[in-house]
Design an enzyme around this catalytic site. Structure first.
Site, PDB file in Angstrom:
ATOM      1  CG  ASP A  16      -1.760   1.273   1.301  1.00 17.37           C
ATOM      2  OD1 ASP A  16      -2.619   1.451   0.428  1.00 17.37           O
ATOM      3  OD2 ASP A  16      -1.553   2.085   2.230  1.00 17.37           O
ATOM      4  CD  GLU A  76      -4.325   0.670  -3.024  1.00  9.82           C
ATOM      5  OE1 GLU A  76      -5.523   0.825  -2.715  1.00  9.82           O
ATOM      6  OE2 GLU A  76      -3.414   1.409  -2.638  1.00  9.82           O
ATOM      7  CG  ASP A  97      -0.885   3.682   5.579  1.00  9.88           C
ATOM      8  OD1 ASP A  97      -1.956   4.036   5.061  1.00  9.88           O
ATOM      9  OD2 ASP A  97       0.003   4.482   5.946  1.00  9.88           O
TER      10      ASP A  97
END
Length: 347
Positions: free
Chosen positions: A159, A243, A321
């Site tokens: 992340d 992501e 996170d």
């Protein structure tokens, strides 16, 4: 360099005039056919390697192709511009005309001393000579074979963020160096020097060079940091889940300066090509809801200011996170049909 710039501007002028008079533009073939006659008229053009001159016209052709592509996509078009004295900083040997031994041999130029910062590998395809802030660089484009690393069966979710540059699903963190922020003091001083100098003066050019050097230092520091971080991840993990972020949209908000400073897109690009070269995998997952969901599947709505993840369903307590990195890993493993890794929950 000036000959290449003049040829580029002349080719652009010809295209503009052709469209104004006939309603049609020209292609690469028309100005390329004129090169032999131009060489007979101008000796300085004849002293430039023929393929370098052709590459200038190919560059103009690509510029026009990019312009029409942006028009087709309804983006800000940006019509091709004429290149000023300090706006054309490179030329390319696309196939031949160069060789590298103890010195760099360039056709129509001669032998040049060169400092090799690393060993050249693979088959050399092109050579670009680039001028950057008063320094000259020889950039070789090479075709190299993949070098697979030993197979690893582990995976990790990543992340990326601003508070921490990257948080891994195993709990490790990569701190954000905030290099642009650290350089802001030097930038302020350099920008003030530029503002105080008269346009067109020699002192202003020196001040602009100083400002450019500050930006260059920041760029190289960021590149060094990202290369080391991406290489470390590729060496440790077989599959890396990240992501699929819309970075362009994120860079337009209130945190634009910090997003540009972090430069996630550049980091993810480096991570992807290094993983491919090493036989690893980088898998993108849908970024929607990764910070608003627990790995147990329960909704866990949070504001941007909420930095802790507390799940009342499974009892997982961790940082926001880290929870997102775990969810990214879970989504990635589900896409591959793998068993979800067990995670220790802290109540």
């Amino acid at each position: 360099m000036d000959v290449c710039r003049e040829l580029y501007n002349a080719g652009l002028q010809e295209r503009i005039e052709s469209y104004q008079t006939t309603g049609k533009g020209t292609t690469f073939n028309s100005p390329s056919a004129q090169l032999p006659d131009i060489k007979n008229i101008r000796e300085d053009v004849g002293r430039v390697f023929s393929q370098v001159l052709q590459d200038v016209l190919h560059r103009l052709d690509k510029t026009y192709a990019s312009f029409f592509l942006r028009v087709k996509r309804h983006q800000t078009a940006g019509f091709p511009r004429f290149k000023g004295r300090y706006r054309y900083d490179s030329f390319t040997y696309p196939q031949a005309g160069f060789s590298l031994g103890n010195k760099l041999q360039l056709s129509k130029i001669g032998n040049i001393k060169i400092k090799l910062h690393r060993e050249r590998r693979g088959e050399v395809k092109t050579l670009t000579i680039k001028r950057e802030n008063g320094n000259w660089y020889a950039c070789f484009s090479c075709v190299v074979e993949p070098e697979p690393l030993p197979v690893l069966n582990n995976s990790v979710g990543i992340d990326v963020g601003l508070e921490t540059f990257a948080t891994l699903s195993n709990g490790d963190r990569i701190e954000n160096p905030r290099l642009y922020r650290a350089a802001e003091k030097r930038l302020r001083r350099a920008q003030r020097k530029v503002a105080r100098r008269h346009k067109g003066s020699h002192r202003r050019r020196k001040a602009v060079a100083l400002l450019s050097q500050v930006h260059k230092d920041t760029f190289h520091q960021r590149n060094d940091f990202q290369h080391k971080a991406s290489t470390n991840l590729v060496l440790k993990y077989g599959v890396i889940f990240v992501e699929d972020l819309n970075i362009k949209s994120l860079s337009r908000g209130m945190l634009a300066k910090s997003v540009h400073d972090a430069s996630w897109g550049s980091f993810l690009d480096k991570l992807s090509y290094k993983a491919e070269h090493a036989g690893r995998q980088v898998v993108q997952v849908d970024s929607w809801g990764t910070s608003q969901r627990c790995i147990c599947g329960a909704d866990n709505r949070k504001k941007l200011s909420d930095r802790e993840h507390v799940c009342i369903e499974c009892g997982l307590v961790t940082s926001r996170d880290h929870a997102s990195a775990l969810e990214i890993q879970r989504l990635g493993l589900s896409l591959q049909g793998s068993t979800i890794l067990e995670t220790e929950c802290v109540a």
